[in-house]
Design an enzyme around this catalytic site. Sequence first.
Site, short mmCIF file in Angstrom:
data_model
loop_
_atom_site.label_atom_id
_atom_site.label_comp_id
_atom_site.label_asym_id
_atom_site.label_seq_id
_atom_site.Cartn_x
_atom_site.Cartn_y
_atom_site.Cartn_z
N LYS A 79 1.19 -20.73 37.20
CA LYS A 79 0.23 -21.46 38.04
C LYS A 79 0.62 -21.28 39.51
CE LYS A 79 -1.49 -26.29 38.13
NZ LYS A 79 -1.37 -27.59 37.41
N SER A 154 -5.52 -29.81 35.69
CA SER A 154 -5.58 -28.93 36.83
C SER A 154 -5.14 -27.51 36.53
CB SER A 154 -4.71 -29.49 37.97
OG SER A 154 -3.34 -29.48 37.57
N SER A 178 -2.57 -32.20 32.86
CA SER A 178 -3.01 -30.95 33.49
C SER A 178 -2.80 -29.69 32.66
CB SER A 178 -2.33 -30.76 34.84
OG SER A 178 -2.99 -31.55 35.81
#
Lengths: 484, 101
Positions: A79, A154, A178
């Site tokens: 990420k 997320s 997330s």
Amino acid sequence: MVEPLGTLSELRAELDDGGATSRGLVERALERAGEVGERLGVFRHLRGEAALAEADAADARRAAGETRGPLDGIPVVVKDNFSQQGEPTGCASKILEGYVSPYDAGAVEGLGRAGAIIVGRTNMDEFAMGSSNENSAYGPVRNPWDGERVPGGSSGGSAVAVAAGIVPVAFGSDTGGSIRQPASHCGVVGMKPTYGRVSRYGLVAFASSLDAHSAADAAVALAAVAGHDPRDSTSLPEPVPDYAAGLDGDVSGLTIGLPREYFVEEGVDPDVLARVREGVEVLQAAGAKVREVTLPHTEYAIAAYYLIATAEASSNLARFDGVRYGHRAEGATQLRELYERSRSEGFGAEVKRRILLGTYVLSSGYYDAYYKKALQVRTLLRRDFEAAFRECDVLATPTTPAPAFKLGENTRDPLRMYMADVYTVAAPIAGIPGISVPCGFAHGLPVGLQLLGPPLGEGTLLRAADAYQRETQHHEARPPEGGA
Amino acid sequence: MSRISREEVARIAQLARLSLSEDEADAMAADLDTILGYVQKLQALDTEGVEPTAHVLPMATPFRADEPRPSLPPEAALRNAPESQGSAFVVPPVMDGEDEG
């Protein structure tokens, strides 16, 4: 169009029997990232030549009989909030545009030691604030099962990278859900370890987590990044067990608790509840005992979580001020103006909203009523889980109250967006690990079964999830070729 | 009655070093009001005498020996600086006559 990459176990076997090279796998991952990944908005950055050079080194190690382990030579993604030396680390925020990290995160070092090849950095909600991946400053990620729907957030880009067959394993971060929530929406396994199990050093603010197709692959991936890191003061010193060796398919001694408050009909898609109940029945048929438990303070979890998380965010994000790195407003004639303009230009709306809320609840006159109260409620929630884990080994719940929603559906109502985290926020509040496992479909979209365990219960969670996947094929379903 | 006014949002924004346009302040006030309304539900719980949990796991602050170790060299630390000079970050003047600080 290049074929989707297989699972970690499949790719490992291809490398070991000489049917594939690491260079070949990395080339395929990069090509697929450029096609499918581009269309679905998955990436912030791809590492072309650097990743290929690392793949060649992995191939050389294998030829010399010096392979480092199951991840050696395997393409993975991280990420955009994992620091990697010499690579942009942007957190999908304008305020970090142009920033290049001068050092590696602890988790990135772990991947390097394991020989994994990081081929790219995935799109995310700005500073990991969101449940839909629509808060990225660079556009949303799309769900490969239905391109008009969100992948969750997320860590949406990481979940889609696995679901769309770009890489077999992806790393993200999970605080309020997330990783687990996007994994559920995209039909992959998503695991959030115990807070402190994986180093947070070099990870922008949040706790490291991962996606894979199977619990067995997740066990291998977790082992690579877990462990003590003295540079993270919250890192746990306990030794890392051999997660993969513990996957024996045996759940006969396992007691699964069903929290009554998570199975109320109100506010949950009935098809989602049905899939989750079927999942529990599979484990029961495999020999697990099932009992109802109660987590009486569940209805207060979202309120407590968002008060604590926004307070922490307002403090953590104070460092972004236009002085040492990142965006600096032009033409400011005074320092305070520089701070205000750089931050206002650099942060997106949700980040500003959370900074404001967090500043408010920490400010004089409101601290006791909001922040301290939330920390006290956190104690009550933690005690709920402690009591539940005296009666059972793992808890089974839905991961999300509904399958993936449509792009734009919740963007005008921040509170409604926060409600998407109703089943995932308790884990960070109690500091416990959780895993989301694909358990079928509702309305043609993937549904996740969430298992929660006591602190450092990763081994038990992976064993239960693996046992479930030995009995089911839901994790073998793949989105329509290339994603919708 | 709203829980948070636009003026209060503007005050909080100053504390957080954010400058909001009037439209932004209006929108934020409405959003924060909704969220603060929701979190009022915590007030229904009796937490008298309940210890707050700031950190989830019972850990003592870890200590290490105070020994010199390598750290980021200044040129690496400055590489991302919007403006630098020698081994320093350059910023505009801190004071400009008045500052409510």
